[in-house]
Design an enzyme around this catalytic site. Structure first.
Site, short mmCIF file in Angstrom:
data_model
loop_
_atom_site.label_atom_id
_atom_site.label_comp_id
_atom_site.label_asym_id
_atom_site.label_seq_id
_atom_site.Cartn_x
_atom_site.Cartn_y
_atom_site.Cartn_z
N ASP A 80 18.60 15.01 30.28
CA ASP A 80 17.18 15.35 30.27
C ASP A 80 16.42 14.74 31.48
O ASP A 80 16.73 13.49 31.76
CB ASP A 80 16.47 15.40 28.85
CG ASP A 80 16.50 14.12 28.23
OD1 ASP A 80 17.37 13.22 28.61
OD2 ASP A 80 15.46 13.39 27.85
N GLU A 172 17.27 11.84 25.86
CA GLU A 172 17.23 10.52 26.05
C GLU A 172 15.73 10.10 26.33
O GLU A 172 15.14 8.86 25.88
CB GLU A 172 18.11 9.94 26.94
CG GLU A 172 18.22 8.55 27.10
CD GLU A 172 17.10 7.68 28.12
OE1 GLU A 172 17.20 6.65 28.12
OE2 GLU A 172 16.50 8.63 28.82
#
Length: 400
Positions: A80, A172
């Site tokens: 991400d 994350e």
């Protein structure tokens, strides 16, 4: 395909995470990239490849002949990108940077005065953005280096190496990376995240981290008849913020110094919602910061009435140094790997966190290594193309 080509492919996927989403992963774009990465790992020849229902990608590369009895080494990176800056329709701008400044396609000029680290990029091919989005080097550069390492080892069976466990995680950037990590699928007992900045950085200390939500409940009355009746939540929010330490903020701190960071506010006279994060490397000082907020809420409730202030504090992760102090050989090996590749290592405390922080606390020692990128979470994010090649070489040394 080399690391640069892989990186440019990965950043074409829009994968910003979303803390307001309850799905796992929090955005569908991460699942799309996860599927593509699983297909790539399978095509390269890794074993036990899976993109699971939570968006995690796993793979395993067995040890070369004669090294089957050695423990596997793990590498992780996250898929991400930060939701704070757009990651949609990224247009990389690739040029040889000669300094002392550069003008991006959208007209933004970035200079070495703004970002002194740019001086070290002079003469290098550097991947910038067009100035309208982030780039995604955090952490698709880490993914590119790890996948390129696997490709190299499979393509060159003469390279002796221990077994490698790979995992690419979702979410994350919103603190959920390890939430559904499967330790059984990840067949390594020690690992590195490849999620840092300047080449040579090795990080095994990070902030203790918590998030806080403050709800301020006001009472709205027509302003013409409000005397002794109205409780303006907007003004009370201002008073709450004024009582925070003015210099304990990100813009005024560095190194091991902690802070309070107010990062969201919304509301009206009747109700205001504040969000902030709490950070400190020292666990005792971290607890003091949380206790300070609690006392502040109690004091203001005495002033404005019980239930006016609702405070919720949620711990996010803790300093992994407490768990890595018995595994410092991982740090020493990384220092040797960087020096072998002509990079002077630099051990720094992370003014943030990585998946490795929680993983270390949950039993998987996991310090963090650099990617070579600069200005993460920014429209001015960039990375030298050769940084990913250097990191591939560093990772190869670690498994050899």
């Amino acid at each position: 395909m080399n690391a640069k080509e892989r990186f440019l492919s990965y950043i074409s996927f829009s994968t910003a995470s979303d803390e307001n989403s309850s799905s796992v992963p929090s955005t569908s774009g991460q699942s799309v990239l996860a599927k593509a990465l699983a297909e790539e790992l399978s095509a390269l020849g890794l074993q036990e490849v899976e993109a699971d229902d939570y968006g995690y990608v796993y793979g395993f590369l067995p040890a070369s002949t004669g090294r089957e009895d050695e423990p596997a080494l793990g590498f992780l990176a996250h898929m991400d990108t930060s939701p704070e800056v757009s990651g949609e329709n990224i247009k990389p701008y690739i040029t040889v940077y000669n300094g002392p400044s550069i003008t991006l396609p959208n007209g933004d000029t970035i200079t070495e005065e703004m970002y002194p680290e740019l001086e070290h990029f002079r003469g290098k091919e550097v991947i910038f953005t067009d100035g309208s989005t982030l780039l995604g080097a955090d952490d698709k550069a880490g993914i590119a280096a790890i996948v390129t390492l696997c490709d190299r080892l499979i393509s060159n069976p003469g390279i002796s190496h221990r077994a490698i466990a790979v995992c690419f995680t979702p979410d994350e950037e919103i603190g959920r990376g390890p939430d559904h990590f499967d330790y059984a699928k990840f067949r390594a007992k020690e690992a590195y995240t490849v999620d840092g900045g300047t080449l040579g950085e090795i990080e095994y200390e990070n902030f203790n981290a918590a998030s806080a939500e403050i709800i301020i409940n006001g009472i709205n009355i027509h302003p013409g008849t409000a005397k002794n009746k109205m409780k303006n939540a907007v003004l009370m929010a201002g008073q709450f913020l004024a009582m925070l330490p003015p210099f304990d903020i990100p813009a005024e701190t560095e190194g091991y110094e902690g802070f309070f960071h107010v990062n969201e506010i919304e509301g009206n006279v009747s109700r205001v919602r504040l969000k902030l994060i709490i950070r400190d490397h020292d666990r005792n000082l971290f607890e003091v910061r949380k206790a300070f907020l609690s006392r502040l809420a109690e004091k203001l409730n005495l002033r404005w009435g019980s239930g006016t202030i609702e405070l919720t504090i949620t711990d996010s992760y803790y300093n992994m140094r407490e768990k890595l102090k018995d595994h410092l050989y991982l740090i020493e090996n990384a220092e040797i790997a960087f020096r072998t590749n002509g990079i002077e290592p630099c051990i720094l405390p992370i003014r943030g966190g990585t998946d490795g922080a929680r993983l270390s606390w949950e039993g998987l020692p996991c310090p963090n290594l650099s990617t070579g990128g600069l200005n993460f979470h920014s429209r001015h994010e960039c990375i030298p193309a050769d940084a990913m090649d250097i990191m591939t070489n560093v990772l190869e040394f670690l498994v050899k």
